[in-house]
Write a protein that holds these residues in place. Structure first.
Motif, mmCIF file in Angstrom:
data_model
loop_
_atom_site.group_PDB
_atom_site.id
_atom_site.type_symbol
_atom_site.label_atom_id
_atom_site.label_comp_id
_atom_site.label_asym_id
_atom_site.label_seq_id
_atom_site.Cartn_x
_atom_site.Cartn_y
_atom_site.Cartn_z
ATOM 1 N N THR A 140 0.829 -1.200 0.000
ATOM 2 C CA THR A 140 0.000 0.000 0.000
ATOM 3 C C THR A 140 0.868 1.258 0.000
ATOM 4 O OG1 THR A 140 -1.745 -1.168 1.170
ATOM 5 C CG2 THR A 140 -1.799 1.234 1.272
ATOM 6 N N ARG A 163 -3.708 -1.872 -5.260
ATOM 7 C CA ARG A 163 -5.155 -2.026 -5.444
ATOM 8 C C ARG A 163 -5.441 -2.943 -6.626
ATOM 9 N NH1 ARG A 163 -10.133 0.511 -7.486
ATOM 10 N NH2 ARG A 163 -9.014 1.485 -9.206
ATOM 11 N N ARG A 210 -6.744 -4.506 -0.367
ATOM 12 C CA ARG A 210 -7.737 -3.514 0.075
ATOM 13 C C ARG A 210 -6.993 -2.348 0.714
ATOM 14 N NH1 ARG A 210 -11.771 -7.855 2.722
ATOM 15 N NH2 ARG A 210 -9.742 -8.705 3.270
ATOM 16 N N LYS A 260 -7.484 0.835 1.261
ATOM 17 C CA LYS A 260 -8.098 1.733 2.255
ATOM 18 C C LYS A 260 -8.191 1.042 3.602
ATOM 19 C CE LYS A 260 -10.466 4.773 -0.823
ATOM 20 N NZ LYS A 260 -11.689 5.414 -1.240
ATOM 21 N N LEU A 261 -8.638 -0.209 3.575
ATOM 22 C CA LEU A 261 -8.751 -0.952 4.824
ATOM 23 C C LEU A 261 -7.379 -1.062 5.502
ATOM 24 C CD1 LEU A 261 -10.654 -2.610 6.651
ATOM 25 C CD2 LEU A 261 -9.896 -4.630 5.383
ATOM 26 N N SER A 293 -14.468 -4.180 -7.227
ATOM 27 C CA SER A 293 -13.063 -3.845 -6.966
ATOM 28 C C SER A 293 -12.202 -4.868 -7.696
ATOM 29 C CB SER A 293 -12.774 -3.911 -5.459
ATOM 30 O OG SER A 293 -12.881 -5.246 -5.025
ATOM 31 N N ARG A 330 -10.108 -6.627 -6.394
ATOM 32 C CA ARG A 330 -10.064 -7.779 -5.499
ATOM 33 C C ARG A 330 -11.148 -8.793 -5.866
ATOM 34 N NH1 ARG A 330 -8.099 -8.796 -0.550
ATOM 35 N NH2 ARG A 330 -9.303 -10.195 0.763
#
Lengths: 319, 499
Positions: A196, A204, A209, A211-212, B322, B324
């Motif tokens: 990140t 991403r 994830r 943001k998480l 997303s 993901r």
């Protein structure tokens, strides 16, 4: 494009990658030789105890920085956690509940910071500077602008009690640092923190994830600062509202001097440990030789600039 | 004719790696001199030695017949030698004119003399015929115009020799055409240009002389009109390439549709897009830059939301919110920009490969099983043909081709159903390109559906079972891969009616 692969010469990388270790050891040896009282067990134990709260928050802050964010508000979390702990212990007489109150308020602040940064998308430096003032305000309200004294003096045992010669605060720091070291270097979450902070969009698109991950790093550093604040209340048996940024400054100094990159994506928890010890040794040496404390501030600031300069220099060498 | 610049026995090492090995090259004054070769052949290093970015370990550099020893780019600039690098070095917030005269501002007292600056700007434009809007902020200019600003900046400093490193790599074909016109104008004005490029057709069309490099040595320097595309390729790779593309294996006719898109739209990017891809089929998306292809594949990968339409994956509704979720559904994507969307440059190859499927190597509690991870990364880096690096090498240190292979490897940890690749061969050398083509064909033969976005026509034609051409955000035509010609594709892409 036609840049050939440049193998970093092994010797140079050992010198630059682990520079903070060598300098810390060199400083230790220098102090041991030149300063009489330095090597006494009491002095060394003292250094560790003094660094324990900073290390607890610093280990967590390392993750936040590697994840690409700053958290300036941990000073407020630290101070408010002390207040919450003191109030809870006085109200309930329950020590564990007091610790939980400090940890809880830090965690809550972490959630707020994470939400503002990740979802409202405010730059983390500005966001946590702004929330700092909000949190400071809350601290003054909670404490009714006055010093709170913890009446139950047995509460001091939590931080000041001893085990195998070292204070409990020192042992708690060892455990917390170990946990964060393991989390960052060995777990999937830790891997995702590096990804990140190193390249958020690339992470991403690889299914991270982002943001998480950012939010969790804020929650962790908030919780760690909360724990540190609670231990501080235990150590002094007092808590006092203020709007002092001293704690976060010392924590950031340790993380950055250790060599974790302020640009994100690069760093390690062990670096922060050495960064904190290096600064602590300098200050200890000054104290033992009775040098004006004001000079310490100059050194502190100078070290941060030097550390960032060193980081930039090694970066330019390796890409 | 006197050489403008001359290298005699120049050797340059980085650490243990020899980038240039006793190189001799003459650059004639006023000529366009092309440098070609694979990544790592030493082209950029040579350009950087001439412009003072690197200093040679041994050998001599002569400019206008006298020996020089540049220590910095500033020394080279003093003799009128500048570099227009791949990564442009403009200040994005300043205007074109401000960038051009940055550091050499015309002053009246302490104040910038705007009138004099403007006069000098107009003179430059007049003299070289290179036009850019002077007051536009550089970040708002197209890449092509930004490049012109860089060139004008060199000229404003009285440059007489300009080294251009891959100037057209990031340009659309019409922009690249304009740039070539600019380069010819420079040459017409007596400016010497050293032109480093991967695009052989471009080199053949534009240059007066060409130097072929391989493994840090010069293969030969010849007048360009004695070379052909195939002779250049032969020189570059050191063997003749029968054909660059592996044979296509036709997908089974009865193969089920893996991806089926109906009426998909994203406002402002593309609309009314419908098509299918069957298992084992390679579909290429052709079209000009800005035709909506990248935007389309980003929606398919869940990176951006659609504003209408529907997608089925393996016959089931598919609405990824997303990347993901897309990955979990079995979709993989190698994105358009390696450096900003693909790689984690500070981290090693191993971590870059396993990032998207790390769960495969994770014990309960989230702890990564280091041994399993390393052996998987090792196996995959061999499968994709990663050379000259270990799995612990930071990806920032890899060549472009190896970086791209590492990114392909990321999606081979777990077998995808749909594999999307957006411009996968941009900026990689001939050998690595071939490796990537082989991989794509190999994946298709395993029954994976492949969607390839490419602006290189020969790639579009050489790999595809089916070609979908987009223009202005719509699908304007579909061609069978085997029969289509470059002209067919371009006619559709430029929006002229195909009939």
């Amino acid at each position: 494009m036609t840049k050939p692969t440049i193998p970093t010469p092994r010797r140079l990388s050992l010198l630059t990658d682990y520079g903070i270790i060598w300098t810390t050891i060199a400083l230790f040896v220098l102090l041991a030789i030149t300063t009489e009282a330095f090597l006494s067990p009491a002095n060394l134990r003292n250094i560790l105890d003094q660094q324990s709260l900073l290390l607890i928050a610093g280990a967590a802050m390392t993750l936040t920085l590697i994840g690409g964010n700053f958290d300036i508000s941990i000073s407020a979390s630290f101070i408010n956690a002390g207040i919450a702990t003191a109030l809870t212990v006085n109200a309930t007489g329950n020590h564990l509940l007091g610790l939980a109150a400090g940890l809880g308020i830090g965690t809550l602040y972490g959630v707020v910071n994470g939400a503002v940064v990740a979802w409202v998308r405010v730059n983390s430096f500005i966001a946590t500077l702004a929330t700092s003032f909000v949190f400071y305000g809350v601290g003054f309200l909670l404490s009714d602008r006055s010093i709170i004294r913890i009446k139950d003096t047995a509460f001091s045992e939590i931080a000041r009690g001893r085990f195998l010669g070292l204070t409990n605060a020192t042992w708690i720091a060892v455990v917390v640092v170990g946990l964060f070291w393991f989390t960052l270097s060995r777990t999937r979450f830790g891997r995702h923190v590096f990804a990140t902070g190193g390249a958020a969009e690339a992470a991403r698109l690889a299914g991270v994830r982002v943001k998480l991950i950012s939010v969790v790093t804020f929650v962790l550093v908030g919780a760690a600062a909360g724990l540190a604040g609670a231990l501080s209340a235990s150590r002094t048996l007092t808590a006092q509202p203020s709007d002092d940024f001293g704690f976060v400054f010392a924590v950031l100094a340790a993380v950055i001097v250790g060599g974790t990159s302020i640009a994100g994506g690069d760093g390690a928890v062990w670096r922060t440990v050495f960064g904190a010890l290096f600064i602590a040794l300098i200050i200890n040496g000054f104290n033992l030789r009775q040098i004006d404390p004001i000079i310490q501030r100059l050194i502190h600031g100078g070290l941060i600039v030097a550390a960032v300069a060193a980081d930039n220099w090694t970066k330019s060498k390796r890409t | 004719m006197n050489p403008h610049a001359e290298l005699r026995g120049v050797t340059k090492k980085f650490g243990g790696a020899v980038a240039l090995n006793s190189v001799d090259v003459n650059i004639e004054a006023g000529a366009i001199h092309a440098l070609v070769g694979e990544n790592g052949a030493g082209k950029s290093t040579l350009g950087k030695i001439i412009t003072g970015v690197h200093t040679p370990d041994s050998g001599q550099l002569l400019v206008n017949g006298s020996q020089v020893a540049f220590k910095t780019p500033r020394d080279a600039l003093a003799l009128g030698i500048t570099l227009v690098a791949q990564e442009l070095s403009l200040v994005p917030q300043l205007s074109a004119a401000e960038n051009i005269f940055l550091g050499i501002e015309h002053l009246r007292g302490p104040v910038i003399d705007h009138a004099a600056t403007r006069t000098r700007f107009d003179e430059l434009v007049e003299e070289y015929g290179i036009e850019v809007p002077p007051d536009q902020v550089v970040s708002r200019l197209s890449v092509a115009d930004q490049q012109k600003v860089e060139i004008l900046r060199s000229l404003a400093r009285d440059a007489s020799l300009i080294v251009m490193d891959e100037p057209t790599a990031r340009l659309s074909s019409s922009e690249a055409h304009n740039l070539r016109t600019t380069v010819r104008k420079l040459s017409g004005k007596g400016v010497t240009v050293i032109y480093i490029s991967h695009f052989l057709d471009e080199v053949l069309a534009i240059s007066d002389r060409v130097t072929i490099m391989r493994d840090g040595t010069v293969v030969r320097t010849t007048p360009t009109d004695t070379e052909s595309r195939s002779s250049l390729i032969e020189g570059i790779v050191g063997r003749s390439l029968e054909t660059v593309f592996p044979p296509r294996q036709a997908p089974e006719l009865a193969a089920p549709a893996v991806l089926s898109v109906r009426g998909l739209e994203r406002t402002g990017a593309f609309e009314d897009v419908s098509f299918e891809i069957r298992a084992g089929e390679i579909v290429t998306l052709a079209g000009l830059v800005g035709s909506g292809r990248t935007e389309l594949v980003r929606v398919l990968f869940g990176a951006d939301p659609p504003t209408g339409g529907s997608i089925d994956l393996n016959g089931l509704p598919y609405q990824p919110r997303s990347p993901r979720q897309a990955i979990r559904a079995g979709v993989a994507m190698v994105p358009e920009s390696r450096s900003t969307q693909g790689l984690l440059p500070l981290l090693p190859v191993r971590i870059n490969i396993t990032l998207a499927h790390l769960s495969k190597f994770v014990a309960p509690g989230g702890v990564v099983r280091a041994n399993q991870e390393s052996s998987a990364a090792e196996r995959i880096s061999q499968a994709v043909g990663l050379t000259g690096a270990t799995i612990e090498t930071r990806t920032a240190q890899l060549s472009g081709g190896n970086q791209q292979k590492a990114l392909f490897g990321r999606w081979l940890v777990s077998r995808p159903r749909l594999f999307i690749a957006d411009e996968p061969t941009r900026g990689v050398d001939v050998g690595a390109k071939r490796g990537i083509y082989n991989l794509l064909v190999e994946l298709a033969s395993q029954g994976i559906a492949i969607l390839l976005v490419s602006s290189e026509l020969e790639e579009v034609l050489g790999l595809a079972h089916r070609i979908i051409v987009m223009s202005g955000g719509r699908i304007v035509g579909e061609l069978a891969g085997e029969q289509a010609s470059e002209k067919d594709v371009m006619t559709l892409a430029f929006g002229a009616s195909a009939a």
